[in-house]
Design an enzyme around this catalytic site. Sequence first.
Site, PDB file in Angstrom:
ATOM      1  N   GLU A 230      61.363  19.330  30.387  1.00  0.00           N
ATOM      2  CA  GLU A 230      60.362  19.974  31.255  1.00  0.00           C
ATOM      3  C   GLU A 230      59.164  20.248  30.377  1.00  0.00           C
ATOM      4  OE1 GLU A 230      60.632  20.579  34.496  1.00  0.00           O
ATOM      5  OE2 GLU A 230      62.598  19.629  34.484  1.00  0.00           O
ATOM      6  N   CYS A 267      53.922  27.424  32.106  1.00  0.00           N
ATOM      7  CA  CYS A 267      53.786  25.987  32.398  1.00  0.00           C
ATOM      8  C   CYS A 267      53.235  25.773  33.798  1.00  0.00           C
ATOM      9  CB  CYS A 267      55.138  25.301  32.258  1.00  0.00           C
ATOM     10  SG  CYS A 267      56.430  26.135  33.177  1.00  0.00           S
TER      11      CYS A 267
END
Length: 497
Positions: A230, A267
């Site tokens: 990720e 993020c």
Amino acid sequence: MYKDSSPGEINSVMEAAWEAFHIYRGFSLKQRAGFMRAIAGEIGACGDALIQTAMQETNLPEARLRGERARTIFQLESYAAACEKGDWLEARIDTALPDKNPPRPDIRKMLVPLGPVVVFGASNFPFAYSTAGGDTASAFAAGCPVIVKAHPAHPRTSGIVAAAITRAAEKTGMPKGIFAHITGISFEVGKALITHVHCKAVGFTGSFAGGKQLSDWASQRPEPIPVFAEMGSVNPVFLLPEKLKQSAPEIAVQVAASITLGVGQFCTNPGLIIGIESDALQSFVHDLGKAIQQTLPGIMLHQGIADAFANKREEALMQENVHLVAESLLADDAGESQRTGLPTIATVDGKTFQRNPLLHKEVFGPYSLVVRCADQLEMLQVARQLEGQLTATLMASLADLKNNVELAEAVKNICGRFILNGVPTGVEVCLSMQHGGPFPASTDSRFGAVGADAIRRFVRPLAFQNWPDELLPEELKNANPLHIRRTVNNEVTEGAI
Ligand code: NAP
């Protein structure tokens, strides 16, 4: 201080994990869930000492860390519940049809664990995406031992959590080698773990550079293995004209708060805002700039992240036709100016943005770029040119949505989570969440890292053909002793056969 683990230590840890795998894979779903609940209990019992250590190592505030620890405990407990429920096993049974021509044998399929999983956590989530975070919880639920490579930005925090996992493993009778904690500053440590013959999968949360490197090492092995990385994202927010005309001031405040939340170190931070030239867009940029000017610069996680932010921000601002709109006017009163992240908004025209790929990259921190498109067509072109993203947002009225069907289709194609009239920060832990996206947001867009579906990353399908009932795994026996949901002869049922 923490030293790099030696190649010999790494080898013995991987050998022990491989031994443990052959025992743990046979443990029942209930036993795995019990282990995970015990970890949750041990982390809770670490009390304030854990929070204080994490505060010292990460500069994150106490309330945020308490919330993140509670989230980590919730993840462990909810994935434990999902593990026992067994939906993720995707049990499928097609009973024999001897009269069929040719006869159909009895075939039963379920998902089985891959083997030892190496986990790399991120600096910005010292609990929820680290040592006992989502990747570790998913792997344990799947039936895989875990080897954590501690993040060098918070080694003591990681060490306390690792000790909690070890205690839980001892208390619940887990095999030796079910969990290991490896430390190291050098990238060679990560490389040695990933290229070890007994490593069967990798969970990573962090930068694009890190995730891509690990993925390359894994695919170049004699036996390639999956890497679920990720990585970063710019999380574009598209401002559609009618909505912007109706609500520019409110959206500006909402977006400013999302850009600067946690000093922009998420993020899901909205790093790109795309609108169409208009009075409403000018008013939005003005209001956003004002909000940013009034935001106190916060201290970033560590010096490396602060330096990277300062450099990438400068580089972005130096690009042709990029103009600074606003930066925080409030002095940092902590006397830590070297480590603060200066909230910043810049702007660029749509044509320049399309020409310059550097402007499409993440500037990790409280920075966002407003792209001013000439018209609806240019906005569509921008959307079609963007790379894969964890999230994408439309700020839109119903009429906007009806007038921008092509845009919505283009945006849907590049993201893992498609948001309407909200902000991308804040990731709910639930089964319907998707936290992942097309490359480069993640290395495998078919999976995600949040919610119990994340367990499916660390398993593979195995079909049993013609096996007698007594020798089948519990999950596939006729009586369905675990009462899990299975697809039997194309019907979903919890019943026996
Ligand atoms: P990072 O620098 O990539 O570090 C993550 C982990 O990977 C660390 O253990 C790091 O070890 C290791 N690593 C990095 N590069 C490596 C390499 N070339 N070889 C071997 N190991 C390597 O990331 P971070 O600074 O902790 O986090 C910030 C980034 O993570 C941002 O880009 C953010 O968007 C992203 N992020 C993504 C998610 C998500 O769910 N998608 C969540 C949080 C953060 P070293 O420290 O030793 O380098």
